[in-house]
Design an enzyme around this catalytic site. Sequence first.
Site, PDB file in Angstrom:
ATOM      1  N   SER A 151      26.499  55.578  53.375  1.00 21.93           N
ATOM      2  CA  SER A 151      25.904  54.247  53.249  1.00 21.93           C
ATOM      3  C   SER A 151      26.482  53.259  54.255  1.00 21.93           C
ATOM      4  O   SER A 151      25.774  52.393  54.764  1.00 21.93           O
ATOM      5  CB  SER A 151      26.115  53.708  51.827  1.00 21.93           C
ATOM      6  OG  SER A 151      25.409  54.476  50.886  1.00 21.93           O
ATOM      7  N   LEU A 206      53.233  42.994  44.935  1.00 21.11           N
ATOM      8  CA  LEU A 206      53.824  44.247  44.477  1.00 21.11           C
ATOM      9  C   LEU A 206      52.845  45.418  44.570  1.00 21.11           C
ATOM     10  O   LEU A 206      51.652  45.280  44.324  1.00 21.11           O
ATOM     11  CB  LEU A 206      54.325  44.100  43.042  1.00 21.11           C
ATOM     12  CG  LEU A 206      55.554  43.209  42.881  1.00 21.11           C
ATOM     13  CD1 LEU A 206      55.927  43.062  41.415  1.00 21.11           C
ATOM     14  CD2 LEU A 206      56.737  43.753  43.669  1.00 21.11           C
ATOM     15  N   PHE A 254      32.623  44.805  47.356  1.00 23.99           N
ATOM     16  CA  PHE A 254      33.870  45.433  46.926  1.00 23.99           C
ATOM     17  C   PHE A 254      35.048  45.058  47.821  1.00 23.99           C
ATOM     18  O   PHE A 254      36.173  45.513  47.592  1.00 23.99           O
ATOM     19  CB  PHE A 254      33.713  46.953  46.872  1.00 23.99           C
ATOM     20  CG  PHE A 254      32.634  47.406  45.920  1.00 23.99           C
ATOM     21  CD1 PHE A 254      32.426  46.745  44.729  1.00 23.99           C
ATOM     22  CD2 PHE A 254      31.822  48.488  46.228  1.00 23.99           C
ATOM     23  CE1 PHE A 254      31.429  47.148  43.850  1.00 23.99           C
ATOM     24  CE2 PHE A 254      30.824  48.898  45.368  1.00 23.99           C
ATOM     25  CZ  PHE A 254      30.622  48.223  44.163  1.00 23.99           C
ATOM     26  N   HIS A 261      66.923  38.490  37.692  1.00 28.07           N
ATOM     27  CA  HIS A 261      65.810  38.920  38.547  1.00 28.07           C
ATOM     28  C   HIS A 261      65.431  37.857  39.570  1.00 28.07           C
ATOM     29  O   HIS A 261      65.397  38.137  40.771  1.00 28.07           O
ATOM     30  CB  HIS A 261      64.577  39.269  37.713  1.00 28.07           C
ATOM     31  CG  HIS A 261      63.351  39.484  38.557  1.00 28.07           C
ATOM     32  ND1 HIS A 261      63.124  40.658  39.238  1.00 28.07           N
ATOM     33  CD2 HIS A 261      62.309  38.666  38.853  1.00 28.07           C
ATOM     34  CE1 HIS A 261      61.982  40.558  39.919  1.00 28.07           C
ATOM     35  NE2 HIS A 261      61.479  39.356  39.696  1.00 28.07           N
ATOM     36  N   HIS A 305      60.643  41.056  47.123  1.00 27.90           N
ATOM     37  CA  HIS A 305      61.542  40.029  46.591  1.00 27.90           C
ATOM     38  C   HIS A 305      63.006  40.429  46.768  1.00 27.90           C
ATOM     39  O   HIS A 305      63.892  39.568  46.689  1.00 27.90           O
ATOM     40  CB  HIS A 305      61.242  39.769  45.115  1.00 27.90           C
ATOM     41  CG  HIS A 305      61.346  40.978  44.256  1.00 27.90           C
ATOM     42  ND1 HIS A 305      60.296  41.853  44.061  1.00 27.90           N
ATOM     43  CD2 HIS A 305      62.382  41.482  43.538  1.00 27.90           C
ATOM     44  CE1 HIS A 305      60.680  42.823  43.257  1.00 27.90           C
ATOM     45  NE2 HIS A 305      61.948  42.640  42.931  1.00 27.90           N
ATOM     46  N   GLU A 364      39.549  51.263  47.191  1.00 29.37           N
ATOM     47  CA  GLU A 364      39.485  50.153  48.152  1.00 29.37           C
ATOM     48  C   GLU A 364      40.815  49.421  48.300  1.00 29.37           C
ATOM     49  O   GLU A 364      41.204  49.053  49.418  1.00 29.37           O
ATOM     50  CB  GLU A 364      38.402  49.144  47.745  1.00 29.37           C
ATOM     51  CG  GLU A 364      36.988  49.547  48.120  1.00 29.37           C
ATOM     52  CD  GLU A 364      36.307  50.355  47.034  1.00 29.37           C
ATOM     53  OE1 GLU A 364      35.105  50.625  47.163  1.00 29.37           O
ATOM     54  OE2 GLU A 364      36.993  50.700  46.034  1.00 29.37           O
ATOM     55  N   ARG A 366      22.201  45.999  55.149  1.00 31.76           N
ATOM     56  CA  ARG A 366      21.606  47.251  54.680  1.00 31.76           C
ATOM     57  C   ARG A 366      20.195  47.390  55.232  1.00 31.76           C
ATOM     58  O   ARG A 366      19.770  48.479  55.625  1.00 31.76           O
ATOM     59  CB  ARG A 366      21.564  47.256  53.154  1.00 31.76           C
ATOM     60  CG  ARG A 366      20.784  48.429  52.548  1.00 31.76           C
ATOM     61  CD  ARG A 366      20.750  48.296  51.031  1.00 31.76           C
ATOM     62  NE  ARG A 366      20.099  49.426  50.396  1.00 31.76           N
ATOM     63  CZ  ARG A 366      18.906  49.372  49.824  1.00 31.76           C
ATOM     64  NH1 ARG A 366      18.225  48.240  49.833  1.00 31.76           N
ATOM     65  NH2 ARG A 366      18.389  50.434  49.239  1.00 31.76           N
ATOM     66  N   ASP A 374      20.014  46.803  43.297  1.00 27.83           N
ATOM     67  CA  ASP A 374      21.282  46.972  42.587  1.00 27.83           C
ATOM     68  C   ASP A 374      21.702  45.708  41.836  1.00 27.83           C
ATOM     69  O   ASP A 374      22.561  45.755  40.965  1.00 27.83           O
ATOM     70  CB  ASP A 374      22.388  47.393  43.556  1.00 27.83           C
ATOM     71  CG  ASP A 374      22.372  48.890  43.817  1.00 27.83           C
ATOM     72  OD1 ASP A 374      21.876  49.633  42.957  1.00 27.83           O
ATOM     73  OD2 ASP A 374      22.846  49.315  44.886  1.00 27.83           O
ATOM     74  N   HIS A 382      26.158  43.808  42.816  1.00 25.07           N
ATOM     75  CA  HIS A 382      26.329  44.411  44.127  1.00 25.07           C
ATOM     76  C   HIS A 382      25.895  43.490  45.274  1.00 25.07           C
ATOM     77  O   HIS A 382      25.900  43.906  46.432  1.00 25.07           O
ATOM     78  CB  HIS A 382      25.541  45.721  44.213  1.00 25.07           C
ATOM     79  CG  HIS A 382      26.222  46.869  43.540  1.00 25.07           C
ATOM     80  ND1 HIS A 382      26.647  46.818  42.236  1.00 25.07           N
ATOM     81  CD2 HIS A 382      26.571  48.104  44.004  1.00 25.07           C
ATOM     82  CE1 HIS A 382      27.212  47.971  41.912  1.00 25.07           C
ATOM     83  NE2 HIS A 382      27.193  48.764  42.961  1.00 25.07           N
ATOM     84  N   HIS A 397      26.006  46.060  53.400  1.00 24.15           N
ATOM     85  CA  HIS A 397      25.247  45.548  52.253  1.00 24.15           C
ATOM     86  C   HIS A 397      25.675  44.106  52.000  1.00 24.15           C
ATOM     87  O   HIS A 397      26.253  43.768  50.977  1.00 24.15           O
ATOM     88  CB  HIS A 397      25.457  46.434  51.020  1.00 24.15           C
ATOM     89  CG  HIS A 397      24.986  47.849  51.197  1.00 24.15           C
ATOM     90  ND1 HIS A 397      25.438  48.672  52.206  1.00 24.15           N
ATOM     91  CD2 HIS A 397      24.089  48.584  50.489  1.00 24.15           C
ATOM     92  CE1 HIS A 397      24.848  49.856  52.117  1.00 24.15           C
ATOM     93  NE2 HIS A 397      24.008  49.826  51.083  1.00 24.15           N
ATOM     94  N   HIS A 441      66.198  36.342  44.531  1.00 29.30           N
ATOM     95  CA  HIS A 441      66.269  37.409  43.534  1.00 29.30           C
ATOM     96  C   HIS A 441      67.531  38.245  43.761  1.00 29.30           C
ATOM     97  O   HIS A 441      67.524  39.176  44.562  1.00 29.30           O
ATOM     98  CB  HIS A 441      65.037  38.303  43.639  1.00 29.30           C
ATOM     99  CG  HIS A 441      63.737  37.566  43.513  1.00 29.30           C
ATOM    100  ND1 HIS A 441      63.238  36.779  44.534  1.00 29.30           N
ATOM    101  CD2 HIS A 441      62.836  37.521  42.498  1.00 29.30           C
ATOM    102  CE1 HIS A 441      62.079  36.266  44.139  1.00 29.30           C
ATOM    103  NE2 HIS A 441      61.821  36.692  42.921  1.00 29.30           N
TER     104      HIS A 441
END
Length: 675
Positions: free
Chosen positions: A400, A137, A449, A288, A87, A423, A531, A481, A485, A473, A48
């Site tokens: 939790s 990125l 997650f 680029h 890059h 996250e 959990r 849930d 979940h 969990h 690049h």
Amino acid sequence: MQKSQNTPDTLPQNLTKLSKQNEPLLKQMAKELRFLCADIVEGANSGHPGTPMGLAEVATTLSYHIALNPKNPKWLNRDRLVFSGGHASALLYSLLHLWGFDISLDDLRSFRKLGSKTPGHPEYPLTQGVEITTGPLGQGIANAVGFALSAKYANYLFDKNSSQDKTQKDEILNHKVYCICGDGDLQEGISYEAASLAGHHKLNNLIIIYDSNNITIEGEVGVAFSENVKARFEAQGFSVYECDGHDFFSIDCALAQARANTTSPTLIIAHTTIGKGASTLEGSHKTHGAPLGAEILAKAKKEAGLDCTKSFYISDEVRFGFATTQEVGASLQAQWEQGLSKNDKEILEALLHPDFSAIKYPRFEVGASVATRSSNGKILNAISKEVLGFLGGSADLAPSNNTALENEGDFPNGKIAHFGIREHSMGAICNGIANYGLFLPFCATFFVFSDYMAASVRVASIMRSKVFYIWTHDSIGVGEDGATHQPIEQLSHFRAMPNLLVFRPADANENIACWQVALHSSTPCAFVLSRQNLPVLESSSVECIAKGAYIIKDNEQKSKNTTPQITLLASGSEVHTCLSAAQILESSGIPTRVVSMPCFDLALQNREYVDSLLGGKVLAVEALRGLELYAFADSVLGMDSFGHSGKGDELFKHFGFSAQGIANRAKEMLESKNK
């Protein structure tokens, strides 16, 4: 374009670094740097060139502001430089070479070649002077926030333990964190998350330089990006300055303002032209991600007044100009080291060489019922009490995840990091904290997650950065849930990731042993935790956990030299259910062995040993996808669908993970074998 409010005459003394009388040298430095980058990409026939060429004046000016010592690349009070747009590595490698790091012209000629220390995107610790691996990125912005937070917390520790008058004591770590980014970085959502947290913490040691060239791969940035970047960052608590990215003194002024800013993080919007100096390709998106081509490159050099027959050329006067960075850095390091007190050095020693043997782990009574997320909370606190640099937090889920550290303040004036519901940036921020060199960070969320974190975990694994992930969990045991979940495929994903140790302990005691192994590892580690409450079993051997698996129950007729007809192989919450299933099978006259495998990754590394644990037919049991367990098992009882909403124990029974369900599956295997 907004003009800078200050001029060199109105800024604090010594913050502006350039003089008009040096302008001819500055122009030559930028010119030769620009075409060195173009030659690097051309030589590799890959890469690049556009961004490096467009940033030549910014990089040249930054050389007079940045504090580095190439003779001691790990000097703690050095400025950090992060190329979020990895890059643009041709520019980073060129700068490191010219500043005096261990990168030769031959290394630049080996750009993107197998076995070179100048890969397509910067990799830590492969290349001296590269602070962190970048490529995906936006992550570099979050990495830079991690660096900046680390410096703030380190200063808090120095100040907290100082015997000096707090009103007179200067910050021990007064370096800056520079991050160069582009439109692509700002379009990725992780940059918004990270900048939000930086503004919240008023990280005045963070300076983000935005290469605003209005070009992305598909053409002009306006095809997909039209927001007011200045207003966005101001809304997040940043001070924002704009400059002409090809005017040395405009850039110098903006950097000086940023360094003088004591109240907030800074964004410098540098308006540049992609592929600056690339003849007919100047300003084109075609620069680029592809070499200019020999014809265009030769023409561009001629137009710039350079010898088009020479490549990888740097004149002595330009080398001398860039060498200033090394000379200033060495002097600054010497002054810094002289200013360290005995107490400061003791704190540094404790951070750099933590004593894990001092940790007093909690005790759990055999037969008690404790969720591994709960036992893990007690373990985290035990580690925190004895290890000064152990810190971390959760993505707004501490109650939790059980990640709250008792009697500790909030980061960066304490060990408890509140990442908010972020996250993706949480993972990348922790990469920055880990690579800063003083701290052992952990971060937490629900296991499902972890998908938001995967890109950052992957980069941590490439670098072998010591980050600890707490993912709770862990299965359909989440219950009501429902499918959104209940993690099903995540464990298989992270087990497949090289250099990442994933622990799924069966109980509280196994959890302790997993942590003892993890703290001494040289890679990032993840803890996948329940959990629901699980029965506490007998203490586990650290030596066995270090091999990934062990026999937790042998068949009851072993004394009669009877080998097991079947081995139940499991991890986490399914281990105790397999123990109950083994009783059912034994009562039916089927010799049964149960093997706990808390770390599949370590088991693979000790394949011959683990194979020796397995007898008869092998049934692997996990309330997750678990297809990787076929590496050891004849059959896998796992999830072949997403979960349902309902009570956890009912779901285990529904999907066949009750003791009777496991026993029935084992009997079916044996009957099939005998047919």
